[in-house]
Design a protein around this motif. Sequence first.
Motif, PDB file in Angstrom:
ATOM      1  N   ASN A  52     -50.075   7.323  24.629  1.00  0.00           N
ATOM      2  CA  ASN A  52     -49.381   7.382  25.904  1.00  0.00           C
ATOM      3  C   ASN A  52     -49.726   6.135  26.711  1.00  0.00           C
ATOM      4  N   TYR A  53     -48.702   5.470  27.229  1.00  0.00           N
ATOM      5  CA  TYR A  53     -48.893   4.297  28.085  1.00  0.00           C
ATOM      6  C   TYR A  53     -48.687   4.748  29.521  1.00  0.00           C
ATOM      7  N   GLU A  54     -49.685   4.583  30.364  1.00  0.00           N
ATOM      8  CA  GLU A  54     -49.639   5.157  31.711  1.00  0.00           C
ATOM      9  C   GLU A  54     -49.654   4.121  32.816  1.00  0.00           C
ATOM     10  N   ASP A  55     -49.200   2.904  32.549  1.00  0.00           N
ATOM     11  CA  ASP A  55     -49.243   1.858  33.578  1.00  0.00           C
ATOM     12  C   ASP A  55     -47.892   1.656  34.255  1.00  0.00           C
ATOM     13  N   GLY A  56     -47.030   2.662  34.201  1.00  0.00           N
ATOM     14  CA  GLY A  56     -45.746   2.597  34.887  1.00  0.00           C
ATOM     15  C   GLY A  56     -44.678   1.909  34.062  1.00  0.00           C
ATOM     16  N   ALA A  57     -43.437   2.229  34.368  1.00  0.00           N
ATOM     17  CA  ALA A  57     -42.303   1.627  33.673  1.00  0.00           C
ATOM     18  C   ALA A  57     -41.060   1.772  34.540  1.00  0.00           C
ATOM     19  N   SER A  58     -40.107   0.883  34.330  1.00  0.00           N
ATOM     20  CA  SER A  58     -38.849   0.934  35.062  1.00  0.00           C
ATOM     21  C   SER A  58     -38.037   2.139  34.612  1.00  0.00           C
ATOM     22  N   THR A  59     -37.205   2.639  35.497  1.00  0.00           N
ATOM     23  CA  THR A  59     -36.389   3.805  35.154  1.00  0.00           C
ATOM     24  C   THR A  59     -34.958   3.434  34.774  1.00  0.00           C
ATOM     25  N   ILE A  60     -34.550   2.171  34.931  1.00  0.00           N
ATOM     26  CA  ILE A  60     -33.175   1.794  34.587  1.00  0.00           C
ATOM     27  C   ILE A  60     -33.134   0.995  33.287  1.00  0.00           C
ATOM     28  N   PRO A  61     -33.644  -0.251  33.215  1.00  0.00           N
ATOM     29  CA  PRO A  61     -33.572  -0.943  31.928  1.00  0.00           C
ATOM     30  C   PRO A  61     -34.533  -0.307  30.929  1.00  0.00           C
ATOM     31  N   SER A  62     -34.141  -0.339  29.668  1.00  0.00           N
ATOM     32  CA  SER A  62     -34.975   0.217  28.604  1.00  0.00           C
ATOM     33  C   SER A  62     -35.904  -0.849  28.052  1.00  0.00           C
ATOM     34  N   SER A  63     -37.015  -0.392  27.504  1.00  0.00           N
ATOM     35  CA  SER A  63     -37.889  -1.284  26.757  1.00  0.00           C
ATOM     36  C   SER A  63     -37.205  -1.621  25.448  1.00  0.00           C
ATOM     37  N   VAL A  64     -37.693  -2.669  24.775  1.00  0.00           N
ATOM     38  CA  VAL A  64     -37.114  -3.073  23.497  1.00  0.00           C
ATOM     39  C   VAL A  64     -38.233  -3.178  22.469  1.00  0.00           C
ATOM     40  N   VAL A  65     -37.922  -2.786  21.240  1.00  0.00           N
ATOM     41  CA  VAL A  65     -38.882  -2.849  20.143  1.00  0.00           C
ATOM     42  C   VAL A  65     -38.430  -3.929  19.179  1.00  0.00           C
ATOM     43  N   SER A  66     -39.379  -4.757  18.746  1.00  0.00           N
ATOM     44  CA  SER A  66     -39.095  -5.784  17.741  1.00  0.00           C
ATOM     45  C   SER A  66     -40.311  -5.882  16.834  1.00  0.00           C
ATOM     46  N   GLY A  67     -40.092  -5.643  15.562  1.00  0.00           N
ATOM     47  CA  GLY A  67     -41.220  -5.630  14.629  1.00  0.00           C
ATOM     48  C   GLY A  67     -42.158  -4.499  14.988  1.00  0.00           C
ATOM     49  N   ASP A  68     -43.430  -4.821  15.137  1.00  0.00           N
ATOM     50  CA  ASP A  68     -44.443  -3.821  15.473  1.00  0.00           C
ATOM     51  C   ASP A  68     -44.757  -3.791  16.966  1.00  0.00           C
ATOM     52  N   LEU A  69     -43.997  -4.522  17.780  1.00  0.00           N
ATOM     53  CA  LEU A  69     -44.310  -4.627  19.209  1.00  0.00           C
ATOM     54  C   LEU A  69     -43.247  -3.966  20.077  1.00  0.00           C
ATOM     55  N   ILE A  70     -43.704  -3.519  21.242  1.00  0.00           N
ATOM     56  CA  ILE A  70     -42.827  -2.974  22.266  1.00  0.00           C
ATOM     57  C   ILE A  70     -42.898  -3.912  23.461  1.00  0.00           C
ATOM     58  N   TYR A  71     -41.737  -4.318  23.961  1.00  0.00           N
ATOM     59  CA  TYR A  71     -41.670  -5.123  25.174  1.00  0.00           C
ATOM     60  C   TYR A  71     -41.230  -4.160  26.270  1.00  0.00           C
ATOM     61  N   ALA A  72     -42.217  -3.618  26.967  1.00  0.00           N
ATOM     62  CA  ALA A  72     -41.981  -2.574  27.962  1.00  0.00           C
ATOM     63  C   ALA A  72     -41.578  -3.197  29.287  1.00  0.00           C
ATOM     64  N   VAL A  73     -40.596  -2.583  29.945  1.00  0.00           N
ATOM     65  CA  VAL A  73     -40.205  -2.998  31.283  1.00  0.00           C
ATOM     66  C   VAL A  73     -41.176  -2.299  32.228  1.00  0.00           C
ATOM     67  N   SER A  74     -42.321  -2.965  32.431  1.00  0.00           N
ATOM     68  CA  SER A  74     -43.419  -2.416  33.215  1.00  0.00           C
ATOM     69  C   SER A  74     -44.093  -3.553  33.970  1.00  0.00           C
ATOM     70  N   LYS A  75     -43.893  -3.595  35.293  1.00  0.00           N
ATOM     71  CA  LYS A  75     -44.451  -4.671  36.117  1.00  0.00           C
ATOM     72  C   LYS A  75     -44.025  -6.022  35.561  1.00  0.00           C
ATOM     73  N   GLY A  76     -42.713  -6.187  35.383  1.00  0.00           N
ATOM     74  CA  GLY A  76     -42.137  -7.327  34.685  1.00  0.00           C
ATOM     75  C   GLY A  76     -41.938  -6.891  33.248  1.00  0.00           C
ATOM     76  N   ILE A  77     -42.380  -7.726  32.320  1.00  0.00           N
ATOM     77  CA  ILE A  77     -42.374  -7.343  30.903  1.00  0.00           C
ATOM     78  C   ILE A  77     -43.824  -7.320  30.434  1.00  0.00           C
ATOM     79  N   THR A  78     -44.177  -6.245  29.741  1.00  0.00           N
ATOM     80  CA  THR A  78     -45.509  -6.088  29.177  1.00  0.00           C
ATOM     81  C   THR A  78     -45.367  -5.887  27.671  1.00  0.00           C
ATOM     82  N   ALA A  79     -46.009  -6.758  26.894  1.00  0.00           N
ATOM     83  CA  ALA A  79     -45.974  -6.648  25.434  1.00  0.00           C
ATOM     84  C   ALA A  79     -47.073  -5.698  24.989  1.00  0.00           C
ATOM     85  N   LEU A  80     -46.665  -4.685  24.215  1.00  0.00           N
ATOM     86  CA  LEU A  80     -47.607  -3.659  23.762  1.00  0.00           C
ATOM     87  C   LEU A  80     -47.624  -3.590  22.242  1.00  0.00           C
ATOM     88  N   ALA A  81     -48.813  -3.384  21.697  1.00  0.00           N
ATOM     89  CA  ALA A  81     -48.982  -3.188  20.256  1.00  0.00           C
ATOM     90  C   ALA A  81     -49.482  -1.760  20.053  1.00  0.00           C
TER      91      ALA A  81
END
Length: 160
Positions: free
Chosen positions: A8-37
């Motif tokens: 669970n990622y609990e650092d907030g996220a935008s409610t309109i644009p969706s995050s995007v997944v590429s390869g093994d990473l998630i580019y979360a729309v959270s306080k700008g863009i946050t790259a998550l592994a």
Amino acid sequence: DTGKTVWNYEDGASTIPSSVVSGDLIYAVSKGITALAPEKGSVTQLWRNEKLNPGTASPLVLGDHLYVVNAAGVLIKASVKNGDEAWKLRLKGPFSGSPVAAGKRIHIVNERGIFQTIDPDAPEGKMTQEIELKETVLTTPAISGGAIYVRSDAKLWKLQ
């Protein structure tokens, strides 16, 4: 497989644009863009760029770059590796739908129905085509069978 929470990622996220997944990473729309592994049982933040702040359009990954359209209608190209910006290009907005990629081009339609094609490999990004559909468009284009489909409330276009 079971519906149980793996992490669970609990650092907030935008409610309109969706995050995007590429390869093994998630580019979360959270306080700008946050790259998550995501890893088994946890998630690691790799980087965050608060200047990559999408408006309503979801980000797009194309090759080694991330593309974000901000609320002012500016398309920003950034590295997927560290979030560093490469260039900014003002588009004709505003946008409700998200950009899509076909081949080496990015396509997006603004709310006034202007279909725009961008060459992201140009040194500062380059608008290569504009088509006025003369309808309000609030959707993301769809790509299938070598064509791009755009719809309004009243019409459907097939663009090649």
